[in-house]
Design a protein around this motif. Structure first.
Motif, PDB file in Angstrom:
ATOM      1  N   TYR A  58       0.851  -1.192   0.000  1.00  0.00           N
ATOM      2  CA  TYR A  58       0.000   0.000   0.000  1.00  0.00           C
ATOM      3  C   TYR A  58       0.890   1.247   0.000  1.00  0.00           C
ATOM      4  CZ  TYR A  58      -3.844  -3.128   1.374  1.00  0.00           C
ATOM      5  OH  TYR A  58      -4.784  -4.124   1.414  1.00  0.00           O
ATOM      6  N   PRO A  59       1.481   1.595  -1.145  1.00  0.00           N
ATOM      7  CA  PRO A  59       2.410   2.732  -1.175  1.00  0.00           C
ATOM      8  C   PRO A  59       1.755   4.055  -0.780  1.00  0.00           C
ATOM      9  CG  PRO A  59       1.939   1.929  -3.400  1.00  0.00           C
ATOM     10  CD  PRO A  59       1.401   0.914  -2.449  1.00  0.00           C
ATOM     11  N   GLN A  60       0.443   4.167  -0.973  1.00  0.00           N
ATOM     12  CA  GLN A  60      -0.237   5.399  -0.578  1.00  0.00           C
ATOM     13  C   GLN A  60      -0.205   5.622   0.926  1.00  0.00           C
ATOM     14  OE1 GLN A  60      -1.516   2.543  -1.742  1.00  0.00           O
ATOM     15  NE2 GLN A  60      -3.767   2.506  -1.659  1.00  0.00           N
ATOM     16  N   ASP A  61       0.061   4.571   1.691  1.00  0.00           N
ATOM     17  CA  ASP A  61       0.079   4.702   3.139  1.00  0.00           C
ATOM     18  C   ASP A  61       1.338   5.379   3.667  1.00  0.00           C
ATOM     19  OD1 ASP A  61      -2.372   3.543   3.248  1.00  0.00           O
ATOM     20  OD2 ASP A  61      -1.738   1.657   4.163  1.00  0.00           O
ATOM     21  N   VAL A  62       2.371   5.501   2.832  1.00  0.00           N
ATOM     22  CA  VAL A  62       3.579   6.207   3.273  1.00  0.00           C
ATOM     23  C   VAL A  62       3.228   7.642   3.652  1.00  0.00           C
ATOM     24  CG1 VAL A  62       5.848   7.065   2.598  1.00  0.00           C
ATOM     25  CG2 VAL A  62       5.129   4.760   1.923  1.00  0.00           C
ATOM     26  N   GLU A  63       2.553   8.342   2.751  1.00  0.00           N
ATOM     27  CA  GLU A  63       2.203   9.732   3.013  1.00  0.00           C
ATOM     28  C   GLU A  63       1.102   9.828   4.072  1.00  0.00           C
ATOM     29  OE1 GLU A  63       2.170  13.635   3.313  1.00  0.00           O
ATOM     30  OE2 GLU A  63       3.673  12.417   2.269  1.00  0.00           O
ATOM     31  N   ARG A  64       0.165   8.902   4.058  1.00  0.00           N
ATOM     32  CA  ARG A  64      -0.900   8.935   5.061  1.00  0.00           C
ATOM     33  C   ARG A  64      -0.330   8.811   6.470  1.00  0.00           C
ATOM     34  NH1 ARG A  64      -5.101   4.808   1.978  1.00  0.00           N
ATOM     35  NH2 ARG A  64      -5.991   6.351   0.531  1.00  0.00           N
ATOM     36  N   ALA A  65       0.588   7.861   6.669  1.00  0.00           N
ATOM     37  CA  ALA A  65       1.166   7.670   8.000  1.00  0.00           C
ATOM     38  C   ALA A  65       1.976   8.884   8.422  1.00  0.00           C
ATOM     39  CB  ALA A  65       2.031   6.407   8.020  1.00  0.00           C
ATOM     40  N   ARG A  66       2.741   9.470   7.496  1.00  0.00           N
ATOM     41  CA  ARG A  66       3.528  10.653   7.827  1.00  0.00           C
ATOM     42  C   ARG A  66       2.610  11.826   8.183  1.00  0.00           C
ATOM     43  NH1 ARG A  66       8.841  11.376   6.670  1.00  0.00           N
ATOM     44  NH2 ARG A  66       8.401  13.549   6.160  1.00  0.00           N
ATOM     45  N   ARG A  67       1.512  11.968   7.478  1.00  0.00           N
ATOM     46  CA  ARG A  67       0.606  13.074   7.757  1.00  0.00           C
ATOM     47  C   ARG A  67      -0.026  12.921   9.148  1.00  0.00           C
ATOM     48  NH1 ARG A  67      -5.175  14.459   4.848  1.00  0.00           N
ATOM     49  NH2 ARG A  67      -5.502  16.490   5.885  1.00  0.00           N
ATOM     50  N   ILE A  68      -0.443  11.717   9.481  1.00  0.00           N
ATOM     51  CA  ILE A  68      -1.027  11.482  10.799  1.00  0.00           C
ATOM     52  C   ILE A  68       0.007  11.752  11.890  1.00  0.00           C
ATOM     53  CG2 ILE A  68      -1.989   9.738  12.342  1.00  0.00           C
ATOM     54  CD1 ILE A  68      -3.146   8.405   9.753  1.00  0.00           C
ATOM     55  N   ALA A  69       1.223  11.231  11.705  1.00  0.00           N
ATOM     56  CA  ALA A  69       2.269  11.432  12.705  1.00  0.00           C
ATOM     57  C   ALA A  69       2.607  12.916  12.867  1.00  0.00           C
ATOM     58  CB  ALA A  69       3.514  10.629  12.325  1.00  0.00           C
TER      59      ALA A  69
END
Length: 433
Positions: free
Chosen positions: A199-210
């Protein structure tokens, strides 16, 4: 008192047993251990041998099945099954933030919980076995931490066992908790990388949440403090067969637009609280590193100390650069006792357990080397929770143990693979495969 009732295809009997709190003081205080007997309606149970199931953990009650779900249906072809709520869990005498103050202060609580490890669990089993089987040995099925218990069983009470089946739970016999986590963090990194590859889209999602958590104090419903390290600990999901998918769906709708701007949605916060809270199984956190304690060396919050040796897990550094945020899992750390309201009252108790220097030995290498109990174990090649190499070393140290090493399953192979996993291990133990 026993209560018998039915579900589709099975007859259930709830049983309660009184056992010594400290088996070295049999005339002293007693606690209750709950177990659920299950037999197939088609077999009736007459003359069937017994299989006792020890679940993973520490700190979890036995699985609550509906009928013949998962591996239970396969077991009921050959056995009458006893699902044991290990001491302190499920319907056994509870041990949590509400009940432990009955023991006294943190020192008394720590001394009490020191009696809730694999050695006491096995002695509970031996105390109830004569009442259940009439004295005959039984088969033990140990999943994860239940496998640690089964290995202790082989070390100290093999006369109680007909067969030992272990799934994803061969412990290191001599290694310290530090060794466990030095092996674990690279596996966590690999699981994070595999998730992002899926799920490469989760890289940016996780960084945004963090990044949002780093800038905004966030308290979840019920009072859980969601920090960047707490968010990273959602990596616990990545050790399960469906965990990567569950994490992905958790991340995809984290934010919602409001008049005050974008913020974490109520739905996301509630789902994260459900995943992270230890309210339902506090002993998992309190005793997690204690299950590795042997001898005079304290565990001393090993997961937190060893994490400093792996700077790539530092969330702040990841956010300062462009590296993906790494998730952690199977690592209980001291900050959790500040974040989780179910654990905060137990923080000093946990500190005392982490500092303890008088842990009994859990395994007897000489006894294991002379083992005569038929035994088989599944070792999951990519298991995030239990190190493959530690498991293989232990497997070679147990005489006659047959292994099935596979990358087909994650740590929850017994649940996900159900009848096939148990059937193969029974065949290995019986010399049929």
């Amino acid at each position: 008192m026993t209560v018998t009732y039915r579900q589709p295809g099975v007859v259930l009997t709830d049983r309660r047993f009184s056992v010594p709190l400290d088996h070295d003081e049999p005339a002293g205080e007693r606690i209750e251990v709950f177990a659920r007997e299950v037999v197939s309606t088609a077999r009736g149970g007459a003359g069937l041998p017994w299989l006792v199931y020890l679940t993973g953990g520490p700190g979890f009650g036995a699985t609550r099945f509906n009928g013949k779900e998962s591996w239970l249906g396969r077991a009921l072809q050959d056995f009458r099954v006893l699902l044991v709520d290990q001491r302190g869990t499920g319907s056994s005498t509870p041990a949590n933030r509400q009940t432990l103050p009955l023991r006294g202060g943190p020192r008394e609580q720590a001394d009490y919980l020191a009696l809730f490890r694999a050695d006491s669990i096995v002695r509970d089993c031996e105390a109830i076995r004569p009442e259940v089987t009439g004295g005959a040995p039984w088969t033990v099925l140990g999943q994860s931490f239940g496998g640690f218990c089964a290995t202790h069983y082989l070390s100290y009470a093999p006369e109680g066992l007909h067969t030992a089946i272990i799934t994803g739970g061969l412990p290191t016999l001599e290694g310290h908790a530090d060794d466990v986590y030095r092996a674990a963090y690279p596996r966590m990194e690999c699981k994070s990388a595999a998730h992002y590859a899926r799920y490469p889209q989760d890289v940016e999602r996780a960084r945004r949440i963090a990044a949002h958590l780093a800038e905004h104090e966030t308290v979840l419903p019920g009072g859980y403090r969601l920090t960047v390290p707490a968010f990273q600990s959602l990596g616990m999901l990545l050790g399960m067969s469906d965990g990567s998918h569950r994490l992905h769906y958790l991340l995809e709708d984290a934010f919602v637009r409001t008049p005050a701007g974008s913020t974490l949605s109520d739905a996301f916060q509630e789902n994260v609280r459900t995943e992270l809270s230890y309210a339902g199984n506090p002993l998992f956190a309190v005793l997690h590193e204690a299950i590795y304690g042997q001898g005079e060396r304290p565990t001393a919050w090993a997961a937190e100390r060893v994490r400093d040796e792996f700077p790539q897990f530092d969330g702040e550094k990841s956010l300062a650069g462009d590296a993906p945020l790494l998730f952690t899992g199977e690592a209980v750390q001291r900050w959790m006792f500040d974040s989780d309201p179910a654990l905060r009252p137990l923080r000093e108790t946990a500190d005392l357990l982490a500092a303890r220097t008088d842990w009994p030995r859990l395994y007897d290498p000489a006894r294991l080397a002379a083992n005569e109990v038929p035994a088989a174990a599944s070792i999951y090649h990519d298991d995030m929770y239990v190190d493959r190499d530690h498991s293989l070393t232990t497997a070679r140290a147990i005489r006659g143990l047959r292994t099935w090493v596979t990358d087909e399953f994650e740590h929850d192979g017994l649940r996900a693979g159900g009848p096939r996993v148990l059937g193969r291990l029974l065949a290995l133990a019986r010399g049929e495969a």
